[in-house]
Design an enzyme around this catalytic site. Sequence first.
Site, PDB file in Angstrom:
ATOM      1  N   HIS A  70      35.079  46.220   0.032  1.00 18.05           N
ATOM      2  CA  HIS A  70      33.922  46.021   0.994  1.00 18.05           C
ATOM      3  C   HIS A  70      32.873  46.694   0.246  1.00 18.05           C
ATOM      4  CE1 HIS A  70      31.553  45.476   4.176  1.00 18.05           C
ATOM      5  NE2 HIS A  70      31.105  46.816   4.237  1.00 18.05           N
ATOM      6  N   ASP A 130      38.745  43.587   1.497  1.00 21.41           N
ATOM      7  CA  ASP A 130      37.636  44.104   2.605  1.00 21.41           C
ATOM      8  C   ASP A 130      38.272  44.031   3.958  1.00 21.41           C
ATOM      9  OD1 ASP A 130      35.571  44.888   4.190  1.00 21.41           O
ATOM     10  OD2 ASP A 130      34.350  42.880   3.871  1.00 21.41           O
ATOM     11  N   SER A 167      25.981  44.546   4.058  1.00 25.52           N
ATOM     12  CA  SER A 167      26.892  44.552   5.345  1.00 25.52           C
ATOM     13  C   SER A 167      26.608  43.339   6.255  1.00 25.52           C
ATOM     14  CB  SER A 167      27.465  45.885   5.790  1.00 25.52           C
ATOM     15  OG  SER A 167      28.702  45.836   6.360  1.00 25.52           O
TER      16      SER A 167
END
Length: 417
Positions: A380, A355, A259
């Site tokens: 995502h 995302d 991330s």
Amino acid sequence: MAGPGGKFWIHDKLSTPAVHHQSFKALWETKWKPLCDMGVYPFMFGATKDFQPVVDEIISKDLKEPYDWDEYAQCFFPKAKQLVAEAASAEKEGDKPKASELYLRASALYRIARFPAPRSEKQRNAWELGKCAARKGLSLHEFPMFEVAIPHTKHASPGDGATLPAFYHVPAGASSAAPVPLVIIFTGLDGYRTELAVWKEGWRQVGCATLIVEIPGTGDNPGAAADPASPDRVWSSMFDWVALQPEIDQSRVVNWGFSTGGYYSIRVAHTHPDRLRCAVALGGGCHYMFDPVWLDNADHLEYPFDLAHTLCYKFGYGKDFTRFKAEAMEKFSLLNDGTLNKPCTKLILVNGTEDEIFPIDDYHLCLQHGSPKRARDRKHMGEPESFMIILQELFDVLDIKANPGKFLSTLPFQPKY
């Protein structure tokens, strides 16, 4: 931007709030409980039976955004302390497996107490207590993982800390005569080394060492949060340390950023290409993630809490969100500082067009600059399907014959005690 008409790919969705932002009750029922039941992110090492009483208290108080983070965090302390006490008793009795599990379950409670980032006194306390519990739990495991303190002095600048704490594991049998590959994991905005340690077991089983470090502005990373160049200095210190480890095959070192950590994987692939065989950016961004329009909407989208304001804290702006929006793109963009136009090591980009945490537009941008990259489209981070793709890529790079599915079976946690 990558969308039609020069807009964000998901531009039309930016103004639609996610249901889980209505209250903690909504977050638990629509998003978090299924993850807790499975024992996966963000509930690594967590057990629903530990969390449910805490959740019931939070729901009874009707906690919702904007949270009082001290009030929120305090709800987790009694159960976490109970588990630590039980773990200490088991340790005293010589029952290492039970002690290890209970310490780690306590660390999971402390983790969610300080989630997404320790911004209040009690959240900072939860972070410290969670580290202690995680260290104990990991050290008592059948295949222990220990903390190392990587010196950050030679490359440090004023404002940096002196050490980079990391969790490090080397498979049994690794030595200078039989060195093993190393996977360096960059943690994200909210998941730190205390929980991404969950990846150790899979890599151990395929004969790889793991080094897990936080990114600047999170956890215990010594890099000055507001200095765009601090990660380059910290990673230089990290790679210097790695080069001194005789049990590591220096020709088979890879990086995986999760991330927000994906931002740093993109950066390290361009700034230290000679130190890595491959880097993976799973999620994250590089430029448009700092766009004021994106930041104005990110707090109410897919992320469970106030994403944009947490990023504001992480990048060294504290509560000054107005200044963060005005300055962040110019200051931290990897396009504006020329990073994307540098040569890079093999770089794999994985994220999705849908995302709502970091714009897919950033990975389109990466593909338009510098060395060619590989890319894969998912939602995502695309868990768990993206893990299958990434693991197979890394297995190929590291010349490992292994089954990604078997590897992934090591991640979910279910309590035994």
